[in-house]
Design a protein around this motif. Sequence first.
Motif, PDB file in Angstrom:
ATOM      1  N   ASN A 147       0.946  -1.097   0.141  1.00  0.00           N
ATOM      2  CA  ASN A 147      -0.074  -0.067   0.007  1.00  0.00           C
ATOM      3  C   ASN A 147       0.817   1.437  -0.096  1.00  0.00           C
ATOM      4  O   ASN A 147       1.784   1.181   0.262  1.00  0.00           O
ATOM      5  N   GLY A 148       0.326   2.320  -0.276  1.00  0.00           N
ATOM      6  CA  GLY A 148       0.846   3.442  -0.272  1.00  0.00           C
ATOM      7  C   GLY A 148      -0.029   4.800  -0.492  1.00  0.00           C
ATOM      8  O   GLY A 148      -1.347   4.311  -0.704  1.00  0.00           O
ATOM      9  N   VAL A 149       0.386   5.776  -0.425  1.00  0.00           N
ATOM     10  CA  VAL A 149      -0.322   7.319  -0.619  1.00  0.00           C
ATOM     11  C   VAL A 149       0.365   8.007  -1.505  1.00  0.00           C
ATOM     12  O   VAL A 149       1.691   8.255  -1.341  1.00  0.00           O
ATOM     13  N   ASP A 150      -0.484   8.612  -2.454  1.00  0.00           N
ATOM     14  CA  ASP A 150       0.221   9.589  -3.346  1.00  0.00           C
ATOM     15  C   ASP A 150      -0.544  10.845  -3.111  1.00  0.00           C
ATOM     16  O   ASP A 150      -1.644  11.086  -2.791  1.00  0.00           O
ATOM     17  N   LEU A 151       0.331  11.974  -2.961  1.00  0.00           N
ATOM     18  CA  LEU A 151      -0.258  13.484  -2.626  1.00  0.00           C
ATOM     19  C   LEU A 151      -0.001  14.123  -3.842  1.00  0.00           C
ATOM     20  O   LEU A 151       1.128  14.304  -3.972  1.00  0.00           O
ATOM     21  N   PHE A 152      -1.268  14.698  -4.328  1.00  0.00           N
ATOM     22  CA  PHE A 152      -1.045  15.693  -5.360  1.00  0.00           C
ATOM     23  C   PHE A 152      -1.271  17.021  -4.980  1.00  0.00           C
ATOM     24  O   PHE A 152      -2.182  17.251  -4.242  1.00  0.00           O
ATOM     25  N   GLU A 153      -0.507  18.006  -5.557  1.00  0.00           N
ATOM     26  CA  GLU A 153      -0.639  19.424  -5.382  1.00  0.00           C
ATOM     27  C   GLU A 153      -1.461  20.009  -6.745  1.00  0.00           C
ATOM     28  O   GLU A 153      -0.734  19.773  -7.744  1.00  0.00           O
ATOM     29  N   VAL A 154      -2.587  20.691  -6.585  1.00  0.00           N
ATOM     30  CA  VAL A 154      -3.198  20.912  -7.719  1.00  0.00           C
ATOM     31  C   VAL A 154      -3.236  22.561  -7.507  1.00  0.00           C
ATOM     32  O   VAL A 154      -3.816  23.262  -6.660  1.00  0.00           O
TER      33      VAL A 154
ATOM     34  N   TRP B 251       4.028  13.746  -4.180  1.00  0.00           N
ATOM     35  CA  TRP B 251       4.722  13.310  -3.421  1.00  0.00           C
ATOM     36  C   TRP B 251       4.289  11.678  -3.378  1.00  0.00           C
ATOM     37  O   TRP B 251       2.918  11.408  -2.960  1.00  0.00           O
ATOM     38  N   LEU B 252       5.205  10.703  -3.223  1.00  0.00           N
ATOM     39  CA  LEU B 252       4.606   9.243  -2.930  1.00  0.00           C
ATOM     40  C   LEU B 252       4.916   8.811  -1.599  1.00  0.00           C
ATOM     41  O   LEU B 252       6.384   9.182  -1.342  1.00  0.00           O
ATOM     42  N   PHE B 253       4.261   7.979  -0.999  1.00  0.00           N
ATOM     43  CA  PHE B 253       4.635   7.299   0.287  1.00  0.00           C
ATOM     44  C   PHE B 253       4.414   6.019   0.136  1.00  0.00           C
ATOM     45  O   PHE B 253       3.256   5.362  -0.383  1.00  0.00           O
ATOM     46  N   SER B 254       5.391   5.077   0.852  1.00  0.00           N
ATOM     47  CA  SER B 254       5.217   3.606   0.560  1.00  0.00           C
ATOM     48  C   SER B 254       4.983   2.998   1.733  1.00  0.00           C
ATOM     49  O   SER B 254       5.640   3.547   2.784  1.00  0.00           O
ATOM     50  N   GLU B 255       4.366   1.857   2.375  1.00  0.00           N
ATOM     51  CA  GLU B 255       4.154   1.415   3.605  1.00  0.00           C
ATOM     52  C   GLU B 255       5.547   0.638   4.197  1.00  0.00           C
ATOM     53  O   GLU B 255       5.831   0.604   5.164  1.00  0.00           O
ATOM     54  N   ASP B 256       6.509   0.395   3.292  1.00  0.00           N
ATOM     55  CA  ASP B 256       7.581  -0.273   3.508  1.00  0.00           C
ATOM     56  C   ASP B 256       8.809   0.339   2.347  1.00  0.00           C
ATOM     57  O   ASP B 256       9.076  -0.525   1.459  1.00  0.00           O
ATOM     58  N   GLN B 257       9.334   1.371   2.424  1.00  0.00           N
ATOM     59  CA  GLN B 257      10.078   1.919   1.651  1.00  0.00           C
ATOM     60  C   GLN B 257      11.487   0.830   1.413  1.00  0.00           C
ATOM     61  O   GLN B 257      11.896   0.805   0.480  1.00  0.00           O
TER      62      GLN B 257
END
Length: 129
Positions: free
Chosen positions: A98-105, A114-120
């Motif tokens: 799983n991860g989360v991508d954070l977008f700035e618009v 910005w991307l975030f991973s549960e286990d980098q």
Amino acid sequence: MTAIEVVTAYSKALSQGDIPTAFSHFSLDAKWHQPGNHQFAGTKEGLDAIGKMLADMMDATHGSLVIETTGALMANGNLVSFPTHFTGKIDDRTVDMNGVDLFEVVNGKVVQVWLFSEDQEAEDAFWGN
């Protein structure tokens, strides 16, 4: 378009393999912050660099990289949180996390991701150097 609508339109086009439409939702000088310590890590600036990184990721996985939305997109002003699950295979290595991508618009265009991973550490091992 709202920030969520922009990110949704990008995601829909990308899932259909329509890269030109997907990237039409990005600013020409967008920045993509790929975390970690692997061959694709670092900040990519501009659509050419972002597109090359994504194409190289697909090449490395022989097209097996799949990114799916796992929940509702959420907005806080011009920021959009995009929960994901991604899988892929490179030779005998696999990734399934799983991860989360954070977008700035800004002004209807994605300007940063910005991307975030549960286990980098596991993702770094998957992508390699």
